[in-house]
Enzyme design. Structure first.
Site, mmCIF file in Angstrom:
data_model
loop_
_atom_site.group_PDB
_atom_site.id
_atom_site.type_symbol
_atom_site.label_atom_id
_atom_site.label_comp_id
_atom_site.label_asym_id
_atom_site.label_seq_id
_atom_site.Cartn_x
_atom_site.Cartn_y
_atom_site.Cartn_z
ATOM 1 C CG HIS A 51 53.790 29.844 60.135
ATOM 2 N ND1 HIS A 51 53.264 28.662 58.702
ATOM 3 C CD2 HIS A 51 52.689 30.033 60.939
ATOM 4 C CE1 HIS A 51 51.964 28.704 58.540
ATOM 5 N NE2 HIS A 51 51.214 29.789 59.798
ATOM 6 C CG HIS B 285 50.662 31.578 64.740
ATOM 7 N ND1 HIS B 285 50.134 32.522 63.662
ATOM 8 C CD2 HIS B 285 50.573 30.562 63.514
ATOM 9 C CE1 HIS B 285 49.513 32.422 62.648
ATOM 10 N NE2 HIS B 285 50.094 30.756 62.526
#
Length: 116
Positions: free
Chosen positions: A99, A101
């Protein structure tokens, strides 16, 4: 992966504040934001981390970065932002699903790293 938190979010099994979705990516607001803008972008297909990514993941990795500007601009950080991908134990990756950010807001995000 059956018990992967982010896989379940991308499938809609766990609620999220979605900001973007296509066949390859899913993006949502972080539930514990560190900045006024804090969005997570994940591949729908489970990739554990950058450390486990392969050449086959090149397109989805590029797309994650390509949508970052659009998401930041549309969600309150038109003057810049930071993209962070934590990887593995040393990188303090907390969820074992790749992932990115996207963090920003009206003020500068501060120094990139603390000096040791």
């Amino acid at each position: 992966m059956d018990n992967c938190l982010f896989c379940r979010i991308a499938l809609g099994e766990i609620p999220s504040r979605k900001v973007y979705a296509d066949e390859d990516l899913f993006a949502f607001h972080d539930i514990n934001p560190a900045r006024p803008l804090h969005i997570l972008v994940i591949p729908r297909r489970h990739i554990t981390s950058l450390a486990t990514s392969t050449e086959a993941d090149t397109l989805v990795l590029g797309r994650m970065l390509a949508v970052a500007n659009r998401l930041a601009t549309e969600n309150g950080s038109p003057d810049g932002f930071r993209v962070i991908i934590n990887t593995g134990r040393i990188g303090q990756q907390e969820v074992q699903h790749l992932h990115a950010h996207i963090v920003g807001g009206p003020d500068p995000v501060g120094p990139m790293l603390k000096r040791v």
